[in-house]
Design a protein around this motif. Structure first.
Motif, PDB file in Angstrom:
ATOM      1  N   THR A  31       6.031  -5.005 -20.918  1.00 14.22           N
ATOM      2  CA  THR A  31       5.245  -3.867 -20.431  1.00 14.22           C
ATOM      3  C   THR A  31       4.212  -3.439 -21.456  1.00 14.22           C
ATOM      4  O   THR A  31       3.070  -3.119 -21.116  1.00 14.22           O
ATOM      5  N   ALA A  32       4.613  -3.419 -22.734  1.00  9.67           N
ATOM      6  CA  ALA A  32       3.685  -3.044 -23.801  1.00  9.67           C
ATOM      7  C   ALA A  32       2.508  -4.014 -23.866  1.00  9.67           C
ATOM      8  O   ALA A  32       1.347  -3.598 -24.016  1.00  9.67           O
ATOM      9  N   LEU A  33       2.797  -5.305 -23.736  1.00  9.93           N
ATOM     10  CA  LEU A  33       1.723  -6.311 -23.749  1.00  9.93           C
ATOM     11  C   LEU A  33       0.794  -6.120 -22.557  1.00  9.93           C
ATOM     12  O   LEU A  33      -0.430  -6.270 -22.682  1.00  9.93           O
ATOM     13  N   PHE A  34       1.363  -5.769 -21.398  1.00  8.27           N
ATOM     14  CA  PHE A  34       0.546  -5.540 -20.212  1.00  8.27           C
ATOM     15  C   PHE A  34      -0.373  -4.338 -20.418  1.00  8.27           C
ATOM     16  O   PHE A  34      -1.564  -4.380 -20.103  1.00  8.27           O
ATOM     17  N   ILE A  35       0.194  -3.251 -20.961  1.00 15.63           N
ATOM     18  CA  ILE A  35      -0.598  -2.037 -21.183  1.00 15.63           C
ATOM     19  C   ILE A  35      -1.720  -2.300 -22.179  1.00 15.63           C
ATOM     20  O   ILE A  35      -2.856  -1.850 -22.006  1.00 15.63           O
ATOM     21  N   LEU A  36      -1.401  -3.053 -23.249  1.00 15.70           N
ATOM     22  CA  LEU A  36      -2.404  -3.339 -24.279  1.00 15.70           C
ATOM     23  C   LEU A  36      -3.517  -4.240 -23.762  1.00 15.70           C
ATOM     24  O   LEU A  36      -4.641  -4.202 -24.269  1.00 15.70           O
ATOM     25  N   ASP A  81      -5.790   5.375 -11.301  1.00 14.43           N
ATOM     26  CA  ASP A  81      -4.563   6.103 -10.988  1.00 14.43           C
ATOM     27  C   ASP A  81      -4.027   6.834 -12.207  1.00 14.43           C
ATOM     28  O   ASP A  81      -3.618   7.992 -12.131  1.00 14.43           O
ATOM     29  N   ASP A  82      -4.022   6.142 -13.351  1.00 14.18           N
ATOM     30  CA  ASP A  82      -3.522   6.767 -14.573  1.00 14.18           C
ATOM     31  C   ASP A  82      -4.351   7.990 -14.941  1.00 14.18           C
ATOM     32  O   ASP A  82      -3.803   9.053 -15.261  1.00 14.18           O
ATOM     33  N   ILE A  83      -5.654   7.837 -14.913  1.00 12.81           N
ATOM     34  CA  ILE A  83      -6.538   8.937 -15.284  1.00 12.81           C
ATOM     35  C   ILE A  83      -6.366  10.112 -14.325  1.00 12.81           C
ATOM     36  O   ILE A  83      -6.270  11.275 -14.736  1.00 12.81           O
ATOM     37  N   ASP A 123       3.193  15.570 -21.691  1.00 16.44           N
ATOM     38  CA  ASP A 123       2.932  15.074 -20.344  1.00 16.44           C
ATOM     39  C   ASP A 123       2.459  13.622 -20.364  1.00 16.44           C
ATOM     40  O   ASP A 123       2.807  12.839 -19.481  1.00 16.44           O
ATOM     41  N   PHE A 124       1.692  13.242 -21.374  1.00 13.31           N
ATOM     42  CA  PHE A 124       1.205  11.862 -21.497  1.00 13.31           C
ATOM     43  C   PHE A 124       2.376  10.905 -21.699  1.00 13.31           C
ATOM     44  O   PHE A 124       2.506   9.897 -20.988  1.00 13.31           O
ATOM     45  N   TYR A 125       3.247  11.219 -22.673  1.00 15.46           N
ATOM     46  CA  TYR A 125       4.387  10.338 -22.953  1.00 15.46           C
ATOM     47  C   TYR A 125       5.384  10.341 -21.807  1.00 15.46           C
ATOM     48  O   TYR A 125       5.947   9.296 -21.468  1.00 15.46           O
ATOM     49  N   THR A 126       5.619  11.498 -21.201  1.00 13.53           N
ATOM     50  CA  THR A 126       6.567  11.581 -20.093  1.00 13.53           C
ATOM     51  C   THR A 126       6.119  10.700 -18.937  1.00 13.53           C
ATOM     52  O   THR A 126       6.922   9.994 -18.319  1.00 13.53           O
ATOM     53  N   TYR A 127       4.832  10.739 -18.644  1.00 17.87           N
ATOM     54  CA  TYR A 127       4.272   9.952 -17.538  1.00 17.87           C
ATOM     55  C   TYR A 127       4.595   8.465 -17.712  1.00 17.87           C
ATOM     56  O   TYR A 127       5.052   7.796 -16.782  1.00 17.87           O
ATOM     57  N   TYR A 128       4.372   7.937 -18.918  1.00 18.00           N
ATOM     58  CA  TYR A 128       4.589   6.510 -19.144  1.00 18.00           C
ATOM     59  C   TYR A 128       6.060   6.175 -19.382  1.00 18.00           C
ATOM     60  O   TYR A 128       6.542   5.121 -18.961  1.00 18.00           O
TER      61      TYR A 128
END
Length: 206
Positions: free
Chosen positions: A111-116, A123-125, A173-178
């Motif tokens: 997942t980390a590699l995908f995000i990077l 949607d995220d924004i 809220d940023f960390y909780t979302y992910y």
């Protein structure tokens, strides 16, 4: 530091209450079962609190008090049924040891590699912007204008639930979302792994 507070918060607001509630069934409960039950409990607590109060801080306090009360009542019921605190602690530790941590590590790395390798999408924004508006006391900013005359709907209960879980944590809220998304992926695949292992009787097959 905010990420650490969020992780600790998710354990005590989702995993632990959910595990205690699931234990009331009297059957063997995995961490996956506890997470799923905890998510439902948080959503229910958020919904009831949001229908009662109109301030995000008050909603968060009410929802957290509800979860804490349910957890205490679950412990009381377990002890009344003949259990012991040490016994329940051992069951919880056993559930932690039986959890497929190697599979979880693979999921986290992938997942980390995908995000990077993938920039934040619309949607995220939109969701993060929604959470920031909820923290700004606009509880139901349901629609966002993407261009003149074009609006897209968003999810008020989802946003409120994320806001409740991260209330009081700067940048939470940023960390909780992910982290919620990552935890959902981990526990879902871990549950599938447990089901396949139980039916096949083989860790290799699972």
């Amino acid at each position: 530091m905010a990420a650490t507070f969020v992780i600790v918060g998710l354990v005590f607001q989702i995993l632990l209450p959910g595990w205690l509630i699931a234990r009331l069934s009297g059957r063997k409960v995995s961490l996956c079962d506890g997470f799923a039950t905890g998510i439902l409990a948080v959503i229910f607590a958020t919904l009831v609190s949001a229908l009662t109060f109109s301030n995000i801080e008050t909603i968060s306090i009410a929802a957290r008090c509800f979860l804490a009360t349910v957890a205490v009542l679950a412990v009381w019921r377990l002890l009344r049924a003949g259990g012991r605190v040490s016994q329940e602690a051992q069951v919880f530790v056993r559930a932690i040891k039986e959890f497929p941590w190697l599979l979880s590590l693979v999921i986290v790395v992938a997942t980390a590699l995908f995000i990077l390798s993938h920039n934040l999408g619309f949607d995220d924004i939109a969701h993060l912007d929604y959470l920031s508006k909820i923290k700004g006391e606009v509880l139901f900013p349901v629609f966002i204008e993407v261009r003149e005359g074009w609006f897209v709907g968003r999810y008020p209960l989802f946003g409120l639930t994320m806001a409740v879980l991260s209330e009081g944590i700067p940048g939470g809220d940023f960390y909780t979302y992910y982290f919620i998304g990552l935890a959902t992926l981990i526990f879902l695949l871990a549950k599938i792994y447990d089901v396949v292992k139980a039916r096949s009787g083989s860790i290799r097959t699972a």
